[in-house]
Design a protein around this motif. Structure first.
Motif, mmCIF file in Angstrom:
data_model
loop_
_atom_site.group_PDB
_atom_site.id
_atom_site.type_symbol
_atom_site.label_atom_id
_atom_site.label_comp_id
_atom_site.label_asym_id
_atom_site.label_seq_id
_atom_site.Cartn_x
_atom_site.Cartn_y
_atom_site.Cartn_z
ATOM 1 N N ARG A 176 0.826 -1.209 0.000
ATOM 2 C CA ARG A 176 0.000 0.000 0.000
ATOM 3 C C ARG A 176 0.860 1.259 0.000
ATOM 4 O O ARG A 176 0.570 2.223 -0.716
ATOM 5 N N GLN A 180 0.704 3.964 -3.009
ATOM 6 C CA GLN A 180 0.337 5.357 -2.775
ATOM 7 C C GLN A 180 1.454 6.300 -3.202
ATOM 8 O O GLN A 180 1.187 7.382 -3.744
ATOM 9 N N GLY A 181 2.677 5.891 -2.996
ATOM 10 C CA GLY A 181 3.803 6.714 -3.438
ATOM 11 C C GLY A 181 3.874 6.822 -4.949
ATOM 12 O O GLY A 181 4.107 7.909 -5.499
ATOM 13 N N ALA A 218 1.007 9.053 -6.114
ATOM 14 C CA ALA A 218 1.239 10.451 -5.742
ATOM 15 C C ALA A 218 2.298 11.092 -6.625
ATOM 16 O O ALA A 218 2.264 12.305 -6.874
ATOM 17 N N HIS A 243 5.275 14.778 -9.577
ATOM 18 C CA HIS A 243 4.898 15.695 -8.499
ATOM 19 C C HIS A 243 5.982 15.617 -7.424
ATOM 20 O O HIS A 243 5.962 14.706 -6.575
ATOM 21 N N GLN A 274 6.055 14.317 -3.390
ATOM 22 C CA GLN A 274 4.784 13.741 -2.976
ATOM 23 C C GLN A 274 4.855 12.240 -2.695
ATOM 24 O O GLN A 274 4.105 11.716 -1.862
ATOM 25 N N ALA A 275 5.736 11.532 -3.409
ATOM 26 C CA ALA A 275 5.754 10.067 -3.305
ATOM 27 C C ALA A 275 6.116 9.614 -1.893
ATOM 28 O O ALA A 275 5.401 8.807 -1.287
ATOM 29 N N GLN A 282 6.102 11.308 0.846
ATOM 30 C CA GLN A 282 5.122 11.780 1.830
ATOM 31 C C GLN A 282 3.883 10.895 1.843
ATOM 32 O O GLN A 282 3.331 10.592 2.908
ATOM 33 N N ALA A 283 3.434 10.464 0.663
ATOM 34 C CA ALA A 283 2.254 9.588 0.598
ATOM 35 C C ALA A 283 2.533 8.250 1.259
ATOM 36 O O ALA A 283 1.672 7.691 1.960
ATOM 37 N N ALA A 284 3.740 7.726 1.046
ATOM 38 C CA ALA A 284 4.105 6.457 1.689
ATOM 39 C C ALA A 284 4.184 6.634 3.204
ATOM 40 O O ALA A 284 3.720 5.771 3.965
ATOM 41 N N ASP A 300 2.517 8.678 4.984
ATOM 42 C CA ASP A 300 1.149 8.751 5.496
ATOM 43 C C ASP A 300 0.591 7.358 5.768
ATOM 44 O O ASP A 300 -0.083 7.128 6.777
ATOM 45 N N VAL A 301 0.866 6.428 4.864
ATOM 46 C CA VAL A 301 0.403 5.053 5.060
ATOM 47 C C VAL A 301 1.021 4.474 6.323
ATOM 48 O O VAL A 301 0.327 3.885 7.174
#
Length: 418
Positions: free
Chosen positions: A297, A301-302, A305, A392, A395-396, A398-400, A402-403
């Protein structure tokens, strides 16, 4: 003059091989024991029991074949296929073609059905073909690493049992990373691999098979020795198992309490397999599968993103392999080369119609950990920017993160994975 042996230290994020668990490497350095030493035969017995537990089976027969995963596949197929046998192989990626080739080499009449790469079969389509062609054997890949897809098996296994068809499953990529329920899914023979989710070097193939397969092996052995019932329809046919090394009936004798000599066991690899399986069971199957899903996941998400696109049918994604579409106009091999030489990260391309069109990132076994996921996301972003791809920035990772931050308080992890 040859240089000192000093291989580079890589972050391996391919669908195999993967980074080896350090405790497995230590086990491989243990002193050699003789193959009939009681201490060694005890290790053999422990390994058989652990293979059963990882395959979630109560089968009597569960042992490794010495050789790569392909050796395990060939051992199973060559031992149950007789010339003229009808074998159904549904193909949804590269490794269905491998099953086909091996079966054909042993004289099978192979029937293929195919679906688009990136998709899997509706079980009803396979069952319909079983009813139409009446094969002796159905051979299928569970986790197809070439496309990142995973085939649902339970309905197919139930149909094979109903129609008295032997169901053989290539679980090389899935064992130790996601559910493989041999008994519940009515799989008659399953083949695993060491170099993927088990995080062991390539060189052994754990297999298991049930009494339905055993009866075929024993009958062929009787024919070979001239002991079979002459009134049986198959009497007088060519029934000898063509391979000596891959003859499961001989390997059964070797792994039984009689310990009839068949080959000299690959001692250090058996140490590695035993320790790798022990680590899997120490972590616990459910915890291990949960860990693989978490890092999958985070990686997904990374990737999203960053602005990249995933390949394949997401509903049937193989949890331990993530396939990414190479952006239009980008040289995928140039990206892989820069990742390797500037970041010491290896990811994979694919085969056949997908060569150069997707990248494949494996999150398997010991390679499946937070450090590696964050490292590959940050590096891939940097390399793509160098190649002129509009991503982006920032963002990658940061998205990871967040998970990970949302899930850390509920998941259980072995030491060192987060």
């Amino acid at each position: 003059m040859y240089k000192d042996f000093n291989p580079s230290l890589r972050t391996i994020m391919t669908p195999g091989p993967v980074e080896v668990e350090p405790r497995v490497l230590r086990a491989m350095a243990a002193p050699i024991l003789g193959q009939f030493d009681p201490e060694f035969t005890h290790i053999m017995n422990e390994t058989m029991e652990m293979i059963r537990r990882v395959f979630q089976t109560k089968n009597k027969w569960a042992f490794p074949v010495d050789g790569t995963s392909r050796a395990g596949i060939e051992a199973v197929l060559c031992s149950i296929i007789e010339p003229g046998d009808r074998v159904l192989v549904p193909i949804y990626g590269r490794f269905g073609y491998l099953l086909t080739e091996i079966a054909e080499r042993y004289g099978a009449e192979v029937i293929n059905i195919e679906t688009e790469w990136g998709q899997v079969f509706e079980p009803s389509a396979v069952i319909k073909e079983i009813q139409r062609t009446k094969p002796k054997i159905v051979a299928m890949v569970h986790g197809e690493t070439s496309t990142g897809c995973m085939q649902p098996l339970q309905e197919i296994g139930e149909a094979c049992r109903e129609f008295d068809v032997i169901f053989v499953v290539d679980a090389v990529a899935s064992i130790g990373g996601t559910e493989v329920k041999v008994d519940e899914w009515k799989i008659d023979a399953a083949i695993g691999g060491t170099q993927k989710c088990l995080s062991i070097p390539s060189g052994m193939a754990p297999i298991t098979f049930n009494s339905r397969v055993e009866s075929i092996l024993l009958q062929r052995k009787k024919i070979e020795k001239g002991l079979a019932d002459p009134h049986m329809p198959q009497y007088g046919q060519t029934r000898v198992i063509r391979s000596n090394y891959f003859d499961l009936s001989q390997l059964m004798d070797y792994w039984s309490p009689t310990r009839l000599n068949h080959h000299t066991e690959a001692t250090s690899m058996l140490y590695a397999l035993r320790e790798g399986l022990r680590i899997v069971l120490e972590e616990g199957l459910e915890n291990r599968f949960s860990r693989h899903r978490l890092h999958e996941r985070a990686l997904i998400q990374g990737i999203l993103a960053m602005g990249l696109e995933l390949y394949g049918n997401h509903a049937y994604k193989l949890p331990v392999v993530t396939c990414i579409c190479v952006p239009e106009g980008v040289d995928g091999e140039s990206v892989r080369s820069m990742l390797l030489h500037d970041f010491d990260i290896e990811i994979a391309s694919s085969f056949g119609p997908l060569k150069g069109k997707i990248w494949r990132i494996g999150t398997m076994g010991y390679s499946c950990r937070k450090k590696n996921v964050l490292h590959v996301l940050g590096a891939l972003e940097g390399v793509l920017i160098r190649h002129g791809v509009k991503v982006h920035p920032g963002q990658a990772v940061q998205a990871a993160l967040d998970v990970y931050q949302n899930k850390e308080h509920t998941a259980i992890y072995p030491q060192g994975f987060l």
